[in-house]
Design a protein around this motif. Structure first.
Motif, short mmCIF file in Angstrom:
data_model
loop_
_atom_site.label_atom_id
_atom_site.label_comp_id
_atom_site.label_asym_id
_atom_site.label_seq_id
_atom_site.Cartn_x
_atom_site.Cartn_y
_atom_site.Cartn_z
N VAL A 152 -0.98 4.86 -0.63
CA VAL A 152 -2.22 5.46 -1.10
C VAL A 152 -2.54 6.68 -0.26
O VAL A 152 -2.35 6.70 0.95
CB VAL A 152 -3.37 4.42 -1.06
CG1 VAL A 152 -3.57 3.86 0.34
CG2 VAL A 152 -4.66 5.01 -1.60
N SER A 197 -10.85 8.63 3.52
CA SER A 197 -11.31 7.43 4.22
C SER A 197 -12.56 7.76 5.01
O SER A 197 -12.97 8.92 5.13
CB SER A 197 -10.22 6.90 5.15
OG SER A 197 -9.99 7.80 6.22
N TYR A 203 0.82 -1.22 0.00
CA TYR A 203 0.00 0.00 0.00
C TYR A 203 0.85 1.27 0.00
O TYR A 203 1.81 1.40 0.76
CB TYR A 203 -0.93 0.01 1.22
CG TYR A 203 -1.88 -1.15 1.22
CD1 TYR A 203 -3.01 -1.15 0.40
CD2 TYR A 203 -1.65 -2.28 2.02
CE1 TYR A 203 -3.88 -2.22 0.39
CE2 TYR A 203 -2.52 -3.35 2.02
CZ TYR A 203 -3.63 -3.33 1.19
OH TYR A 203 -4.49 -4.40 1.17
N ASN A 243 -7.00 -0.09 -3.63
CA ASN A 243 -5.85 0.55 -2.97
C ASN A 243 -4.53 -0.07 -3.42
O ASN A 243 -3.48 0.59 -3.40
CB ASN A 243 -5.98 0.42 -1.45
CG ASN A 243 -7.00 1.35 -0.82
OD1 ASN A 243 -7.04 1.49 0.40
ND2 ASN A 243 -7.85 1.96 -1.62
N ARG A 244 -4.55 -1.36 -3.79
CA ARG A 244 -3.33 -2.05 -4.23
C ARG A 244 -3.12 -1.97 -5.74
O ARG A 244 -2.04 -2.33 -6.22
CB ARG A 244 -3.40 -3.53 -3.85
CG ARG A 244 -3.41 -3.83 -2.37
CD ARG A 244 -3.27 -5.33 -2.12
NE ARG A 244 -4.35 -6.11 -2.70
CZ ARG A 244 -5.43 -6.52 -2.04
NH1 ARG A 244 -5.58 -6.19 -0.76
NH2 ARG A 244 -6.34 -7.26 -2.64
N PHE A 261 -9.78 -2.62 -0.72
CA PHE A 261 -8.35 -2.90 -0.59
C PHE A 261 -7.73 -3.26 -1.94
O PHE A 261 -6.56 -2.92 -2.20
CB PHE A 261 -8.11 -4.01 0.42
CG PHE A 261 -8.42 -3.60 1.83
CD1 PHE A 261 -7.68 -2.61 2.46
CD2 PHE A 261 -9.46 -4.19 2.54
CE1 PHE A 261 -7.96 -2.22 3.75
CE2 PHE A 261 -9.76 -3.80 3.83
CZ PHE A 261 -9.00 -2.81 4.45
N THR A 296 -2.57 6.62 -5.93
CA THR A 296 -1.37 5.86 -5.60
C THR A 296 -0.28 6.32 -6.57
O THR A 296 -0.53 7.14 -7.45
CB THR A 296 -1.61 4.35 -5.76
OG1 THR A 296 -1.68 4.03 -7.16
CG2 THR A 296 -2.89 3.91 -5.06
N GLY A 349 -8.55 1.59 5.23
CA GLY A 349 -8.39 1.78 3.79
C GLY A 349 -8.79 3.17 3.34
O GLY A 349 -9.22 4.03 4.12
N VAL A 350 -8.64 3.40 2.03
CA VAL A 350 -8.95 4.68 1.38
C VAL A 350 -10.01 4.41 0.31
O VAL A 350 -9.86 3.49 -0.50
CB VAL A 350 -7.69 5.30 0.76
CG1 VAL A 350 -8.03 6.44 -0.17
CG2 VAL A 350 -6.75 5.79 1.87
#
Length: 898
Positions: A359, A363, A357, A503-504, A500, A375, A369-370
């Protein structure tokens, strides 16, 4: 092009805090607030200062967070926005939980009490809280959230558990009074017990609140059902729910995506009039919950809360000055203090498979998480899809059984107890059928209709007639109607996995794959890859039901299984566009696909979208910008502030034509102001003020005589279109006021509206129309729940709320500072944040939140973004370590317990 004036204040109707779930909650704490004021007078300023400052956290130095595998660094900028640096994902999300709890724990605790149907445990025996608890337990938000945990990826569960450890690390050794001043106030009136540990289910259940507030057409479907039950013809009801205008843009253009087989069934036959009372009870249940979560404001039964939605758009590098894409997003939600969002950066020191992560974005407190952000590889934004995720199902019920295809099927029945702080527990009986929970039951336990005919039991003659027709279960049975809610969100899903995964994500393809995991709430996702030549695109993620019969527009008969859902549209059949030929995309809650396609060529997502006035302005202005060929961040920020009203090309010309013979006087002067109005709505506009006042009067004089108060027009895009079409027929029956002996026509209504609007503004703003100011009417006070409503004594309101400001923008404008036309001009929904991401230089991106990161009213980070937001400004959005270091003003090291 709309430009903002500076923040203005003045008289007006205020914001939405006194309506719906938010406003009613203040009643419970009035005595407690009065006690706080008394304590202030008796104990003196020093004691009060200690009480109000105690919960403000120390955010610097070194603090222990048990369970960390190594040290975590937190850097905060001048607005308190934290950036977290850790070596493992578990440490990263533990730190996020710790920070959320530092800054927003009361908000988190309030949210988990709401989503579990336990609000009465927090605020006591308040009628509004009890009603909300009953409805939410009937809907089963918490039960569904708990069931989702079994479906989530193991890595998601690990992140949730780490987040919970971080929350508990902050709260474990602190009393409620040390966590928030709100607990101190509540504790003067009701018992406030120790804080419960945070759990993964507390986080996941908040997704149900999001899904509920962004649930699409439930309210419109209920409104149609109520009107049909009252005897309006199909044609007249259709006039109030017009089709999407063919001249307005869709998100996806013909040829940009394959269009699968449609899922819309045939129209629903008219339901019996005896179903009307059950629909009214379902409407009461809706009113008990809407506005409670602070996301959507208070929606009335006839449609979604005006202004709920969002704008987002993306422009590819072929049209930008840098050669890399630009992305903009500004979700429209109910205003509150603290705001909906919490800005944060989550950064693995080394980004790899074990810690993937890096990012920065927005949130929700209470969830790891966001949800919207950027990113190093891409950025993404969200808007509400308005796919039709719900159906209201009218059931024929005998005792605790429902009729299904001519036979009786037992309902599931569960007995629950609502615990009440400082009061007696309240029993609740929940019934669930094949189509979902019986929503019309929800308030019966709290408001039994003893000795009153509730209208749900049919007469023997009606039952006999249905039995003779083959539609009733038994000639001797007592049949009643109930209303169930069939909703995709009552089934467990994997939405948090999607959060997630995005986010990745490191590419457009990974964004699309991640989006397929999102069930509800239905969203449009726009995205862009970093760098020159980076891809831009759009994907529709959602659980979209396939209907066996019915079109999703009106309630359906539950006794006929032909109306059951037949599963979901396959996720890979939903629209995806990558690198559209024109190089840009717009989403503004408008139709996804070009309207008018036949059922065998067009995917049916639902008909109750925003009707595209914002999308039209965005498309037209972006087309001009890309023709220029050097679009910049500043261009995107300016476009977010466009306040052009659709009234200038719809209602205003008709009003001017109908009032040409109005004699000299205030109304004539006001009409001259209106005639020179260009449609812009800055705070200092006299034309915008008068146009809005005329619009409110036109709606009231056209519809209030025939529609019940719950269905009075809110003035949103649906009503702009409905009135626009009615203007073509000066003798349409809607123009006539049925309460008068004469027959009014279009021009009668428009003239009367012009005079009444001028009289109203003269009384409120003075006799000179040229001196009227939109910002004096169109005001907002970001209001705390539950301690900020108008009934709370002024000293406490002043402490918890932010200052009132006049706002630019209005109904169905890009700068969507909306109001409810049935309730004045106070702002009910706003761009809850604004973000523009520069994919050429991450640190050149801009953002602003409505209020700020802190929920503590005496904290320097509470409301410190409000003035900038209100005036249309933004702040730098640092993302790289170098930029975060340069902006840092506070440093914190979190270390393991050992």
């Amino acid at each position: 092009m709309a430009r903002r004036g500076g923040p203005a204040s003045g008289p007006g109707t205020g914001g939405p805090a006194t309506r719906g779930g938010h406003g009613r909650l203040v009643r419970r704490v009035l005595v407690a607030v009065a006690a706080v004021v008394v304590l202030a007078l008796v104990a003196g300023a020093a004691l009060v200062t200690v009480a109000v400052r105690a919960p403000v956290p120390d955010r610097a130095g070194r603090q222990v967070l048990p369970g960390l595998s190594g040290p975590v660094e937190v850097l905060r900028d001048a607005r308190g926005v934290p950036h977290v640096y850790a070596d493992t994902a578990a440490d990263l999300f533990a730190a996020q939980g710790y920070l959320h709890a530092q800054d927003r724990f009361f908000e988190m605790d309030l949210r988990r009490h709401i989503t579990a149907g336990r609000l009465s445990e927090l605020v006591g025996a308040d009628e509004a809280a009890l009603e909300a608890d009953a409805v939410i337990r009937t809907l089963g938000w918490r039960r569904t959230g708990e069931a989702e945990l079994a479906l989530l990826d193991p890595a998601t569960i690990e992140h949730l558990e780490a987040y919970a450890r971080g929350v508990d690390a902050w709260t474990a050794d602190r009393s409620p009074r040390q966590l928030s001043l709100a607990y101190t106030v509540l504790g003067l009136q009701v018992p406030v017990g120790p804080v419960e540990p945070w759990t993964p289910a507390d986080s996941v259940a908040w997704l149900k609140a999001l899904a509920w507030d962004l649930r699409s057409n439930y309210s419109a479907e209920l409104g149609r059902g109520l009107l049909l039950a009252e005897g309006l013809t199909d044609e007249r009801v259709a006039q109030l729910y017009p089709d999407y205008p063919a001249e307005h843009p869709s998100i996806v253009r013909d040829g940009e995506t394959e269009r699968p087989v449609g899922t819309q069934g045939a129209p629903v036959p008219r339901l019996p009039a005896t179903a009307g009372p059950a629909l009214v009870r379902a409407a009461d249940a809706l009113a008990a919950v809407d506005g409670l979560t602070g996301l959507a404001g208070s929606a009335r039964a006839g449609g979604t809360a005006e202004g709920l939605g969002s704008n987002s758009w993306v422009v590819s590098g072929q049209h930008t000055a840098s050669g890399a894409p630009l992305l903009a997003n500004d979700p429209h939600l109910a205003p509150a203090s603290p705001s909906t969002w919490y800005q944060v950066g989550l950064h693995c020191r080394v980004v790899d498979d074990d810690c993937p992560y890096d990012v920065t974005g927005f949130s929700f407190s209470g969830m790891p998480g966001v949800f919207i952000g950027q990113t190093p590889d891409l950025a993404w934004g969200l808007t509400t899809l308005y796919a039709d995720h719900t159906d209201l199902v009218v059931e024929r019920v005998v005792g605790d059984a429902q009729e299904r295809d001519g036979r009786l099927v037992p309902l599931q029945v569960r007995e629950e107890v609502i615990e009440v702080a400082g009061g007696d527990p309240v029993p609740l009986r929940v019934r669930v059928g094949d189509s979902g929970p019986l929503l019309s039951d929800a308030l019966d336990t709290l408001r039994p209709l003893a000795g009153v005919v509730d209208g749900t039991a049919q007469t023997d003659a009606q039952t006999d007639a249905q039995t003779d027709a083959g539609t009733g279960p038994d000639a001797d049975a007592e049949v009643e109607h109930a209303v169930a809610l069939r909703w995709t969100a009552t089934e467990p899903g994997t939405t948090l996995d999607a959060v997630f995964a995005i986010n990745r994500a490191r590419s457009a393809d990974e964004v699309v794959a991640a989006a397929r995991l999102l069930d509800v709430p239905g969203q449009n996702i726009v995205f862009a890859e970093t760098g020159v030549g980076g891809a831009v695109g759009y994907v529709t993620p959602s659980a979209v039901p396939v209907r066996g019969a019915g079109d999703g527009l009106t309630p359906v008969p539950g006794w006929d299984s032909a109306y059951d859902w037949q599963g979901d549209v396959p996720r890979d059949a939903l629209p995806v566009v990558v690198d559209p030929a024109r190089g840009w995309l717009v989403t503004a809650n408008n139709a996804v696909l070009t309207p008018g396609g036949t059922l065998d060529t067009a995917l049916y997502l639902g008909d109750d979208t925003d009707l595209g006035y914002r999308a039209r302005v965005l498309e037209d202005r972006l087309a001009a910008l890309v023709d220029r060929g050097d679009v910049t961040v500043e261009d995107m920020l300016d476009l977010q502030l466009d306040a052009t009203s659709p009234l200038v090309v719809t209602v205003v010309p008709a009003v001017l034509a109908a009032t040409g013979e109005v004699p000299d006087g205030t109304t004539r002067e006001a009409l001259d102001v209106l005639g020179s109005w260009d449609g812009d709505q800055p705070v200092d506009s006299a034309g915008a003020a008068y146009a809005a006042a005329v619009w409110v009067e036109v709606l009231a004089r056209t519809f209030h005589d025939e529609l019940p108060p719950a269905l009075h027009p809110d003035g949103g895009s649906r009503w702009v279109r409905a009135v626009d079409l009615l203007l073509d027929d000066p003798d349409d029956p809607w123009w006539d006021d049925v309460t008068t002996p004469g027959v009014e026509t279009r021009d009668d209504v428009l003239r009367a509206a012009a005079v009444a609007a001028a009289d109203r503004l003269a009384a409120e703003l003075g006799d000179d129309p040229a001196g009227w100011r939109w910002g004096a009417l169109h005001t907002l006070t970001p209001t705390h729940t539950p301690l900020g409503g108008d009934a709370v004594p002024w000293p406490v309101r002043r402490l918890f709320n932010l200052p009132e400001r006049g706002l630019a923008g209005g109904i169905s404008t890009v700068d969507a500072a909306s109001y409810d036309a049935a309730d004045g001009f106070g702002v009910t929904a706003v761009p809850s944040m604004r973000m523009v991401v520069d994919l050429a230089d991450r640190d050149a991106s801009r953002w602003v939140d409505l209020t700020g990161v802190s929920g503590h009213p005496t904290d320097r980070y509470h409301g410190d973004q409000w003035e900038t937001w209100a005036s249309g400004g933004t702040f730098p959005m640092p993302a790289t370590r170098a930029a975060v270091e340069a902006a840092a003003t506070v440093r914190l090291e979190l270390v393991p317990a050992d």
